[in-house]
Scaffold this motif. Structure first.
Motif, PDB file in Angstrom:
ATOM      1  N   PHE A  92       0.838  -1.192   0.000  1.00 42.57           N
ATOM      2  CA  PHE A  92       0.000   0.000   0.000  1.00 42.57           C
ATOM      3  C   PHE A  92       0.879   1.250   0.000  1.00 42.57           C
ATOM      4  O   PHE A  92       1.615   1.487   0.960  1.00 42.57           O
ATOM      5  CB  PHE A  92      -0.893   0.015   1.238  1.00 42.57           C
ATOM      6  N   PRO A  93       0.833   2.062  -1.057  1.00 42.25           N
ATOM      7  CA  PRO A  93       1.625   3.292  -1.076  1.00 42.25           C
ATOM      8  C   PRO A  93       1.069   4.338  -0.103  1.00 42.25           C
ATOM      9  O   PRO A  93      -0.144   4.413   0.113  1.00 42.25           O
ATOM     10  CB  PRO A  93       1.524   3.788  -2.518  1.00 42.25           C
ATOM     11  N   VAL A  94       1.986   5.113   0.448  1.00 35.50           N
ATOM     12  CA  VAL A  94       1.638   6.186   1.382  1.00 35.50           C
ATOM     13  C   VAL A  94       2.314   7.454   0.872  1.00 35.50           C
ATOM     14  O   VAL A  94       3.529   7.470   0.676  1.00 35.50           O
ATOM     15  CB  VAL A  94       2.131   5.865   2.810  1.00 35.50           C
ATOM     16  N   HIS A  95       1.536   8.516   0.665  1.00 34.39           N
ATOM     17  CA  HIS A  95       2.066   9.795   0.183  1.00 34.39           C
ATOM     18  C   HIS A  95       1.713  10.890   1.168  1.00 34.39           C
ATOM     19  O   HIS A  95       0.559  10.997   1.597  1.00 34.39           O
ATOM     20  CB  HIS A  95       1.463  10.152  -1.182  1.00 34.39           C
ATOM     21  N   GLY A  96       2.690  11.709   1.532  1.00 29.27           N
ATOM     22  CA  GLY A  96       2.392  12.866   2.366  1.00 29.27           C
ATOM     23  C   GLY A  96       3.132  12.868   3.687  1.00 29.27           C
ATOM     24  O   GLY A  96       3.908  11.967   3.997  1.00 29.27           O
ATOM     25  N   LEU A 102       0.688   8.031   7.021  1.00 27.42           N
ATOM     26  CA  LEU A 102       0.858   6.604   7.295  1.00 27.42           C
ATOM     27  C   LEU A 102      -0.271   6.091   8.187  1.00 27.42           C
ATOM     28  O   LEU A 102      -0.845   5.027   7.929  1.00 27.42           O
ATOM     29  CB  LEU A 102       2.213   6.343   7.959  1.00 27.42           C
ATOM     30  N   GLN A 103      -0.622   6.829   9.208  1.00 24.84           N
ATOM     31  CA  GLN A 103      -1.682   6.407  10.112  1.00 24.84           C
ATOM     32  C   GLN A 103      -3.029   6.339   9.401  1.00 24.84           C
ATOM     33  O   GLN A 103      -3.828   5.437   9.651  1.00 24.84           O
ATOM     34  CB  GLN A 103      -1.743   7.331  11.328  1.00 24.84           C
ATOM     35  N   SER A 104      -3.270   7.260   8.483  1.00 26.13           N
ATOM     36  CA  SER A 104      -4.514   7.253   7.711  1.00 26.13           C
ATOM     37  C   SER A 104      -4.616   6.009   6.830  1.00 26.13           C
ATOM     38  O   SER A 104      -5.650   5.332   6.800  1.00 26.13           O
ATOM     39  CB  SER A 104      -4.596   8.522   6.871  1.00 26.13           C
ATOM     40  N   GLU A 130       6.439  -1.383   7.531  1.00 27.80           N
ATOM     41  CA  GLU A 130       6.407  -0.041   6.946  1.00 27.80           C
ATOM     42  C   GLU A 130       7.775   0.186   6.313  1.00 27.80           C
ATOM     43  O   GLU A 130       8.793   0.017   6.978  1.00 27.80           O
ATOM     44  CB  GLU A 130       6.185   1.021   8.030  1.00 27.80           C
ATOM     45  N   MET A 131       7.806   0.561   5.045  1.00 26.04           N
ATOM     46  CA  MET A 131       9.066   0.863   4.369  1.00 26.04           C
ATOM     47  C   MET A 131       9.091   2.349   4.082  1.00 26.04           C
ATOM     48  O   MET A 131       8.134   2.904   3.534  1.00 26.04           O
ATOM     49  CB  MET A 131       9.174   0.072   3.061  1.00 26.04           C
ATOM     50  N   TYR A 132      10.187   3.002   4.474  1.00 28.07           N
ATOM     51  CA  TYR A 132      10.322   4.444   4.311  1.00 28.07           C
ATOM     52  C   TYR A 132      11.398   4.770   3.289  1.00 28.07           C
ATOM     53  O   TYR A 132      12.542   4.344   3.437  1.00 28.07           O
ATOM     54  CB  TYR A 132      10.682   5.109   5.655  1.00 28.07           C
ATOM     55  N   ALA A 133      11.022   5.533   2.269  1.00 25.77           N
ATOM     56  CA  ALA A 133      12.003   6.051   1.308  1.00 25.77           C
ATOM     57  C   ALA A 133      12.763   7.186   2.001  1.00 25.77           C
ATOM     58  O   ALA A 133      12.284   7.727   3.009  1.00 25.77           O
ATOM     59  CB  ALA A 133      11.283   6.563   0.063  1.00 25.77           C
ATOM     60  N   PRO A 134      13.935   7.568   1.489  1.00 22.51           N
ATOM     61  CA  PRO A 134      14.642   8.709   2.091  1.00 22.51           C
ATOM     62  C   PRO A 134      13.722   9.933   2.150  1.00 22.51           C
ATOM     63  O   PRO A 134      12.954  10.198   1.226  1.00 22.51           O
ATOM     64  CB  PRO A 134      15.808   8.942   1.134  1.00 22.51           C
ATOM     65  N   LEU A 135      13.805  10.644   3.257  1.00 19.01           N
ATOM     66  CA  LEU A 135      12.913  11.792   3.456  1.00 19.01           C
ATOM     67  C   LEU A 135      13.286  12.944   2.536  1.00 19.01           C
ATOM     68  O   LEU A 135      14.453  13.324   2.451  1.00 19.01           O
ATOM     69  CB  LEU A 135      12.965  12.249   4.910  1.00 19.01           C
ATOM     70  N   GLU A 140       5.605  17.110   2.584  1.00 23.25           N
ATOM     71  CA  GLU A 140       4.409  16.713   1.830  1.00 23.25           C
ATOM     72  C   GLU A 140       4.738  15.758   0.681  1.00 23.25           C
ATOM     73  O   GLU A 140       3.852  15.111   0.140  1.00 23.25           O
ATOM     74  CB  GLU A 140       3.687  17.951   1.288  1.00 23.25           C
ATOM     75  N   GLU A 141       6.007  15.650   0.307  1.00 23.82           N
ATOM     76  CA  GLU A 141       6.438  14.765  -0.777  1.00 23.82           C
ATOM     77  C   GLU A 141       6.980  13.426  -0.271  1.00 23.82           C
ATOM     78  O   GLU A 141       7.541  12.648  -1.023  1.00 23.82           O
ATOM     79  CB  GLU A 141       7.503  15.470  -1.621  1.00 23.82           C
ATOM     80  N   THR A 142       6.761  13.142   1.005  1.00 22.11           N
ATOM     81  CA  THR A 142       7.243  11.895   1.600  1.00 22.11           C
ATOM     82  C   THR A 142       6.550  10.703   0.951  1.00 22.11           C
ATOM     83  O   THR A 142       5.351  10.733   0.679  1.00 22.11           O
ATOM     84  CB  THR A 142       6.992  11.877   3.124  1.00 22.11           C
ATOM     85  N   TYR A 143       7.337   9.629   0.735  1.00 18.01           N
ATOM     86  CA  TYR A 143       6.787   8.378   0.203  1.00 18.01           C
ATOM     87  C   TYR A 143       7.169   7.235   1.136  1.00 18.01           C
ATOM     88  O   TYR A 143       8.308   7.134   1.595  1.00 18.01           O
ATOM     89  CB  TYR A 143       7.307   8.084  -1.206  1.00 18.01           C
TER      90      TYR A 143
END
Length: 154
Positions: A92-96, A102-104, A130-135, A140-143
């Protein structure tokens, strides 16, 4: 809800874990991240590529902040490790901005997607990754992604 099903090779995550109550986890886990990652104080070089929920009961669960296992690195005694065998994952992609985005998505997964897909998928474990791309510079552009280990039933 946006998601994809994919196969991942086996992997091991190592890091620092704590237990959290279900009722308070959305408040407490971001504080855990700040403690471990804040002020540049990253114990034993943790980058924080993953947040992992595991060992879930009806009231609480363990949560690890960690990275992929690198066999050439010596692991501190305080680290735990979790190994996942090759298998199918719902991604599941998470943007923002974190942690709200992520919680949403996490709430939508467990309140809508899981109940709607019980006849199509069996969950291999009670947790998720949960996998986090570099911040990025702009929060607002966090993936990020939330991965659920599943087996197809049909």
């Amino acid at each position: 809800m946006d998601y994809r099903i994919e196969t991942k090779q086996s992997f091991t995550i190592v890091g620092i874990s704590r237990r959290f109550l279900m009722e308070d986890c959305y408040r407490q886990i971001p504080l855990f991240w700040k403690e471990i990652m804040g002020q540049g104080n990253r114990p034993n070089g943790i980058v924080g590529m993953f947040g992992v929920t595991y060992d879930t009961t009806n009231t609480d669960f363990a949560y690890m902040i960690g990275d992929l296992y690198e066999p050439w690195r010596e692991l501190p005694q305080a680290f735990q490790s979790l190994t996942y065998e090759k298998g199918t994952w719902a991604v599941f992609p998470v943007h923002g901005q974190l942690p709200e985005s992520l919680q949403s998505v996490n709430s939508a997964i467990w309140q809508s997607w899981v109940p709607e897909h019980r006849e199509s998928f069996r969950f291999r474990t009670s947790g998720c990754v949960e996998m986090y791309a570099p911040l990025p510079v702009n929060p607002e552009e966090t993936y990020a992604e939330i991965w659920l280990p599943v087996d197809r039933l049909m």
